[in-house]
Design an enzyme around this catalytic site. Structure first.
Site, PDB file in Angstrom:
ATOM      1  N   GLY A 128      38.297  39.396  32.126  1.00 54.53           N
ATOM      2  CA  GLY A 128      38.658  39.215  33.518  1.00 54.53           C
ATOM      3  C   GLY A 128      37.428  38.796  34.312  1.00 54.53           C
ATOM      4  O   GLY A 128      36.300  39.186  33.995  1.00 54.53           O
ATOM      5  N   CYS A 129      37.625  38.014  35.369  1.00 52.22           N
ATOM      6  CA  CYS A 129      36.484  37.482  36.120  1.00 52.22           C
ATOM      7  C   CYS A 129      35.695  38.577  36.824  1.00 52.22           C
ATOM      8  O   CYS A 129      34.452  38.581  36.795  1.00 52.22           O
ATOM      9  CB  CYS A 129      36.952  36.419  37.112  1.00 52.22           C
ATOM     10  N   ASN A 130      36.382  39.531  37.454  1.00 55.47           N
ATOM     11  CA  ASN A 130      35.680  40.643  38.080  1.00 55.47           C
ATOM     12  C   ASN A 130      34.939  41.483  37.045  1.00 55.47           C
ATOM     13  O   ASN A 130      33.835  41.979  37.294  1.00 55.47           O
ATOM     14  CB  ASN A 130      36.658  41.538  38.840  1.00 55.47           C
TER      15      ASN A 130
END
Length: 348
Positions: free
Chosen positions: A150-152
């Site tokens: 996931g990007c976060n």
């Protein structure tokens, strides 16, 4: 070497960024692009910036249309890739940019996503530090199934994991606040993401440990050597179309100096092509990462609070998703890890 490629979910933001990177990759040949509601349309109608791929037409997202390629990239909403991947050949390299294959604990999947659990794949964060000085890139070589983070998660992990792995900070009291652009939510029509709602404003969401990326960060820090991970994570939606600025703090362990702290991050990232530790006293800007497969990290020690502050910036669609997918694919295929990827952003 010519590698045939299919991209599922090609009409979305992540799919579009994948195609932008793949179009310039010297070894990859994009032959098939798929979508759900946009099937039947020319790709250029949904991705008008991809002029070099104007000859492609979106077809329906089915296993039949994805079979027969060397590499299949999936940029689908969470919960929609698992059933398709079960129908693809075992020797096809499948790279999932969604969440369906990230979590190793089925209980975490049930608690944060729900629905059928399809199992964990090789994790696509090459720079993740592991015990003994190893990195996650070693696990990617030769694999045929990759789960893109996931990007976060990437922003927080790259920010704080070196300190956890080196034993200079504790993972049992982590606090992270992230400024994030709305493209991370995908290309969908919702009031929350309308320009009139986000321009000139900032708003927190998924407050109180409810964000789906929480268990994935815990998973990564356990892999880095932590035994007890407790994270309070608050994302804040801000008016920039893409990008993440993550401020992650951790309790400094007794007897650890600021010199020890900096040395931990320097060891972790000294030879990394895409993760750069900034000079002491400097901290990253999101603007300097846009369009690049680069994450920038700045660290400081708050002596009065007894905490380490790690600030990381990246483009959520590039290093946070599509760039990580291509970087991991290069490793899986035995290609140079940096092939087809840029560390340079765009400015202004």
């Amino acid at each position: 070497m010519s590698v045939s490629v299919a991209v599922a979910g090609a009409s979305g933001y992540a799919g579009g960024e994948l195609l932008r990177i793949l179009s310039a990759h010297p070894e990859f040949d994009v032959r098939t692009v798929t979508a759900f509601s946009n099937a039947g349309q020319p790709l250029i109608t949904t991705q008008p910036h991809l002029r070099s791929l104007a000859h492609l037409t979106l077809v329906e997202t089915t296993a039949a249309n994805l079979r027969g390629h060397d590499v299949v990239f999936l940029a689908l909403p969470h919960g929609q890739s698992g059933a398709i991947t079960e129908q693809l050949d075992a020797d096809t390299l499948v790279v999932d940019c969604g969440a369906d294959h990230r979590l190793v604990d089925q209980a975490d999947w049930t608690a944060f996503y729900g629905g059928e659990y399809f199992g964990a794949w090789t994790y696509g964060l090459p720079e993740l530090v592991l015990p003994g000085g190893r990195k996650q890139r070693d696990e990617l070589v030769g694999t045929t199934r990759i789960a893109v983070p996931g990007c976060n998660v990437t922003a927080m992990t790259l920010g704080i994991a070196p300190g956890v792995a080196a034993g200079v900070v504790s993972a049992d009291d982590l606090v992270a606040v992230l400024a994030v652009g709305p493209s991370g939510a995908g290309k969908k029509l919702a009031n929350t993401y309308l320009a009139s709602e986000i321009m000139g404003s900032a708003s927190a969401y998924a407050v109180g440990g409810t964000h789906r990326h929480v268990p994935e960060v815990r998973q990564n820090l356990v892999a880095a050597g932590a035994t007890d991970v407790r994270l309070s994570f608050t994302p804040v939606l801000v008016p920039m179309s893409r990008g993440i600025l993550a401020t992650t703090t951790a309790r400094l362990l007794p007897g650890v100096s600021a010199t020890d702290v900096r040395a931990a991050w320097e060891r972790a990232y000294a030879d990394e092509p895409f993760v750069h530790l900034l000079p002491e006293g400097e901290f990253p800007r999101v603007a300097d990462t846009i369009g690049a497969n680069t994450a920038l990290v700045g660290i400081a020690v708050d002596e009065a609070a007894g905490r380490v502050v790690a600030i990381s910036a990246l483009d959520n669609l590039a290093k946070g998703t599509a760039g990580a997918a291509v970087q991991s694919t290069n490793l899986a295929l035995g290609l140079p890890e940096t092939l087809g990827l840029s560390m340079d952003g765009v400015a202004p």
